[in-house]
Scaffold this motif. Structure first.
Motif, short mmCIF file in Angstrom:
data_model
loop_
_atom_site.label_atom_id
_atom_site.label_comp_id
_atom_site.label_asym_id
_atom_site.label_seq_id
_atom_site.Cartn_x
_atom_site.Cartn_y
_atom_site.Cartn_z
N TYR A 35 -3.98 7.18 -1.35
CA TYR A 35 -3.49 5.81 -1.19
C TYR A 35 -3.58 5.04 -2.52
O TYR A 35 -4.41 5.34 -3.38
CB TYR A 35 -4.32 5.06 -0.15
CG TYR A 35 -4.26 5.64 1.24
CD1 TYR A 35 -5.29 6.44 1.71
CD2 TYR A 35 -3.17 5.40 2.06
CE1 TYR A 35 -5.25 6.98 2.99
CE2 TYR A 35 -3.12 5.94 3.34
CZ TYR A 35 -4.16 6.72 3.79
OH TYR A 35 -4.11 7.25 5.06
N ALA A 48 1.26 5.38 0.04
CA ALA A 48 0.59 6.56 0.58
C ALA A 48 1.27 7.81 0.03
O ALA A 48 2.47 7.79 -0.24
CB ALA A 48 0.61 6.56 2.10
N GLN A 84 -3.67 0.90 -2.98
CA GLN A 84 -3.57 -0.48 -2.52
C GLN A 84 -3.28 -1.35 -3.74
O GLN A 84 -4.07 -1.34 -4.70
CB GLN A 84 -4.86 -0.93 -1.84
CG GLN A 84 -4.85 -2.37 -1.39
CD GLN A 84 -3.86 -2.64 -0.28
OE1 GLN A 84 -3.76 -1.86 0.67
NE2 GLN A 84 -3.14 -3.74 -0.39
N ARG A 89 0.85 -1.19 0.00
CA ARG A 89 0.00 0.00 0.00
C ARG A 89 0.88 1.23 0.00
O ARG A 89 1.68 1.43 0.92
CB ARG A 89 -0.95 0.04 1.20
CG ARG A 89 -1.96 1.18 1.07
CD ARG A 89 -3.02 1.19 2.14
NE ARG A 89 -2.57 1.81 3.37
CZ ARG A 89 -3.38 2.41 4.24
NH1 ARG A 89 -4.68 2.46 4.00
NH2 ARG A 89 -2.89 2.94 5.35
#
Length: 127
Positions: free
Chosen positions: A80, A21, A82, A19
């Protein structure tokens, strides 16, 4: 001054997850379109995913559709990405990008559509 700082990159094996950020400062939260791009060695920077100012629309390049999910937290001004079921071809430097304040998001898939960029974070997927 607008700054975008990515984090969360690393090395994983095929099928793994990461993930990413991107912390945004200097732009009012919830006022801009945001996106992720990536650049593999010897290749041009390519669009991966975008998200509108309020969380919609979301758009993905075909090669990641169903595996990657873009989201944003407008309280914290963080973007974000993912990434699931990672493949060797996903290996690249990943960049977050933002526009100047706008409510237009659809079809902003070109590098030239974005005004601000992070420094990039490396994602390496090995078999």
């Amino acid at each position: 001054q607008v700054t975008l700082i990515e984090s969360g990159g690393g090395s994983v094996q095929t099928g793994g997850s990461l993930r990413l950020a991107c912390t945004v400062s200097g732009l009012p939260a919830g006022t801009f379109t945001a996106a992720w791009f990536r650049q593999a060695p010897g290749k041009e920077r390519e669009f991966v995913a975008l998200i509108g100012w309020n969380g919609t629309p979301m758009q993905y390049v075909d090669s990641v559709n169903g595996r990657f999910a873009i989201s944003r937290d407008n309280r914290k001004n963080i973007l974000y990405l993912q990434m699931n079921y990672l493949q060797v071809d996903d290996t690249a430097v990943y960049y977050c990008a933002a526009t100047r304040p706008t409510r237009v998001a659809a079809s902003k898939t070109a590098v030239s559509d974005y005004d601000y960029w992070g420094q990039g974070t490396q994602v390496t997927v090995s078999s």
